[in-house]
Design a protein around this motif. Structure first.
Motif, short mmCIF file in Angstrom:
data_model
loop_
_atom_site.label_atom_id
_atom_site.label_comp_id
_atom_site.label_asym_id
_atom_site.label_seq_id
_atom_site.Cartn_x
_atom_site.Cartn_y
_atom_site.Cartn_z
N GLY A 14 0.86 -1.42 0.12
CA GLY A 14 0.07 -0.05 -0.02
C GLY A 14 0.66 1.31 0.20
O GLY A 14 0.37 2.31 -0.10
N GLU A 15 2.05 1.12 -0.04
CA GLU A 15 2.98 2.36 0.35
C GLU A 15 3.66 2.51 -1.08
O GLU A 15 3.89 1.69 -1.90
N THR A 16 3.82 3.78 -1.30
CA THR A 16 4.52 4.01 -2.60
C THR A 16 6.15 4.42 -2.27
O THR A 16 6.41 4.43 -0.94
N LEU A 17 6.87 4.62 -2.97
CA LEU A 17 8.31 5.11 -2.95
C LEU A 17 8.70 6.29 -3.36
O LEU A 17 8.45 6.70 -4.18
N ALA A 18 9.59 6.85 -2.51
CA ALA A 18 10.12 8.14 -2.71
C ALA A 18 11.69 7.79 -3.45
O ALA A 18 11.91 6.60 -3.86
N ALA A 19 12.27 8.82 -3.91
CA ALA A 19 13.13 8.77 -4.92
C ALA A 19 14.45 7.78 -4.60
O ALA A 19 15.10 7.17 -5.32
N ASP A 20 14.35 7.84 -2.91
CA ASP A 20 15.79 7.30 -2.26
C ASP A 20 15.19 5.67 -2.28
O ASP A 20 16.10 4.72 -1.67
N GLY A 21 14.18 5.02 -2.67
CA GLY A 21 13.90 3.79 -2.50
C GLY A 21 13.08 3.57 -1.07
O GLY A 21 12.71 2.11 -0.84
N LEU A 22 12.73 4.68 -0.30
CA LEU A 22 12.02 4.16 0.88
C LEU A 22 10.77 4.87 0.76
O LEU A 22 10.47 5.60 0.11
N PRO A 23 9.84 4.21 1.68
CA PRO A 23 8.41 4.81 1.73
C PRO A 23 8.37 6.62 2.20
O PRO A 23 9.33 7.03 2.93
N PRO A 24 7.27 7.15 1.55
CA PRO A 24 7.18 8.52 2.12
C PRO A 24 7.22 8.78 3.65
O PRO A 24 6.81 7.97 4.30
N LEU A 25 7.76 9.69 4.13
CA LEU A 25 7.98 10.15 5.47
C LEU A 25 6.37 10.04 6.23
O LEU A 25 6.67 9.59 7.42
N ARG A 26 5.51 10.51 5.73
CA ARG A 26 4.23 10.44 6.33
C ARG A 26 3.77 8.96 6.60
O ARG A 26 3.21 8.65 7.52
N ASP A 27 4.01 8.02 5.73
CA ASP A 27 3.79 6.68 5.83
C ASP A 27 4.56 5.93 7.00
O ASP A 27 4.31 5.28 7.89
N VAL A 28 5.93 6.63 7.02
CA VAL A 28 6.78 5.99 7.98
C VAL A 28 6.26 6.40 9.46
O VAL A 28 6.18 5.80 10.52
N ILE A 29 5.93 7.73 9.60
CA ILE A 29 5.43 8.20 10.76
C ILE A 29 4.14 7.60 11.46
O ILE A 29 4.01 7.26 12.33
N ALA A 30 3.31 7.21 10.36
CA ALA A 30 1.98 6.45 10.56
C ALA A 30 2.46 5.13 11.36
O ALA A 30 1.83 4.61 12.17
N ARG A 31 3.27 4.49 10.39
CA ARG A 31 3.58 3.02 10.91
C ARG A 31 4.19 2.96 12.08
O ARG A 31 3.95 1.72 12.62
N HIS A 32 5.08 3.77 12.44
CA HIS A 32 5.84 3.64 13.70
C HIS A 32 5.42 4.50 14.80
O HIS A 32 5.93 4.77 15.78
N ASP A 33 4.10 5.06 14.52
CA ASP A 33 3.50 6.05 15.64
C ASP A 33 4.62 7.07 16.22
O ASP A 33 4.68 7.04 17.43
N LEU A 34 4.99 7.88 15.15
CA LEU A 34 6.12 8.80 15.62
C LEU A 34 5.54 10.15 15.47
O LEU A 34 6.26 11.20 15.17
N ALA A 35 4.23 10.22 16.05
CA ALA A 35 3.73 11.76 16.05
C ALA A 35 4.70 12.71 16.72
O ALA A 35 5.32 12.32 17.99
N ALA A 36 5.00 13.68 16.30
CA ALA A 36 5.99 14.65 17.16
C ALA A 36 5.48 15.16 18.52
O ALA A 36 4.30 15.24 18.98
N ARG A 37 6.39 15.26 19.38
CA ARG A 37 6.05 15.54 20.82
C ARG A 37 6.83 16.91 21.04
O ARG A 37 7.96 17.04 20.68
N LYS A 38 5.98 17.80 21.52
CA LYS A 38 6.53 19.00 22.20
C LYS A 38 7.58 19.00 23.07
O LYS A 38 8.22 20.03 22.99
N SER A 39 7.31 18.10 23.99
CA SER A 39 8.62 17.92 24.97
C SER A 39 9.74 17.82 24.60
O SER A 39 10.68 17.97 25.29
N LEU A 40 9.84 17.05 23.46
CA LEU A 40 11.27 16.94 22.74
C LEU A 40 11.67 17.80 21.66
O LEU A 40 12.44 17.59 21.07
N GLY A 41 10.83 18.77 21.56
CA GLY A 41 11.12 19.98 20.57
C GLY A 41 11.04 19.63 19.11
O GLY A 41 11.71 20.15 18.32
N GLN A 42 10.05 18.61 18.95
CA GLN A 42 10.30 17.93 17.45
C GLN A 42 9.10 18.76 16.56
O GLN A 42 8.08 18.80 16.99
#
Length: 290
Positions: A14-42
């Protein structure tokens, strides 16, 4: 350095690929539950065109070691490797990001090392082989302390390409008699050539910060602008700009045994001047007199 070609088997269903051969970053964030945290200044930069531009601004990354701080889901990490970085050492304190970074390491075997640590506690001199360059989208809440620490270790750094909020870069490049001129201006310009590269709109980030960001190149001078001791210069600038509306004879008296006027006289400066009127060379003269 030749770039590896993308391979389709790197994509998850279900994922597409970026030019570097890896999935788009939004897909990576969703798959790994990587929502930015304010406490870490992200604030994650997801536009791979912009991360690629940062990587290119860093100069000769195909030799030595690139140190990245706070890679998060790895947007800039990917850009650095795709642009030909020989070795990237990424310092990440958020354990949630480690699986995503491991996928990048697998994509470029032997070229990415991830260290789980607080960058404020890491000695850059111990990371990889020289020449070392720091390239980072810095967490806003620790950006200035990190920079001051690295300025003390310029002997092991070939350069830094860093992203700050724009107001910090305005301070880095500020000249005397301007509102942005201060302690950070003096110490940075004393040791480095400072070159703003480009601004980035808040909308390029997730979540969008409330400020414009600026990428800046800091290139160590072959020797400091003039002779001074780092710790003493820090004390002088802290005292002078800590009371910037006061005349030097008042703001510096605690450093000069109560006689700020005599200290100014020894440095050849008017005791009635204020901190923002002094050049970097003037502050170095005060530091030498102490």
């Amino acid at each position: 350095m030749t770039r590896s070609q993308p391979t389709l088997h790197d994509a998850a269903p279900g994922e597409t690929l970026a030019a570097d051969g890896l999935p788009p970053l939004r897909d990576v964030i969703a798959r790994h539950d990587l929502a930015a945290r304010k406490s870490l200044g992200q604030n994650f930069l997801l536009d791979l065109n912009l991360t690629g531009r940062i990587a290119r601004a860093a100069g000769a990354i195909d030799e030595g070691t690139v140190v990245e701080i706070g890679p998060g889901p790895g947007g800039l990490t990917r850009a650095l490797l795709y642009a030909g970085a020989r070795k990237v050492i990424a310092i990440e304190r958020d354990p949630r990001a480690l699986p995503a970074l491991a996928e990048i390491a697998q994509r470029w075997p032997g070229r990415l090392e991830v260290i789980e640590a607080d960058a404020l506690e890491v000695d850059v001199a111990a990371l990889g082989d020289g020449p070392r360059r720091i390239v980072a989208n810095l967490p806003y809440n620790v950006a200035t302390p990190l920079l001051l620490g690295w300025l003390k270790r310029l002997d092991v750094l070939a350069g830094m390409t860093l992203m700050f909020q724009k107001e910090v870069v305005d301070r880095l490049v500020a000249k005397p008699r301007t509102k942005d001129y201060g302690r950070l201006s003096v110490i940075t310009q004393w040791l480095c050539h400072v070159e703003p590269v480009f601004d980035i709109n808040p909308r390029a980030f997730t979540p969008p910060p409330k400020v414009i960001s600026t990428v800046v190149n800091l290139t160590p001078r072959s020797r400091p602008l003039c002779e001074a001791d780092f710790a003493t210069l820090e004390k002088v600038t802290a005292a002078a700009f800590g009371q910037r509306r006061k005349m030097l004879r008042a703001s510096l008296k605690t450093l000069a045994g109560g006689d700020g006027e005599a200290l100014c006289a020894r440095a050849g400066l008017a005791p009635t001047a204020r901190a923002e009127e002094l050049s970097v060379e003037d502050f170095c003269a005060l530091a030498r007199c102490l």
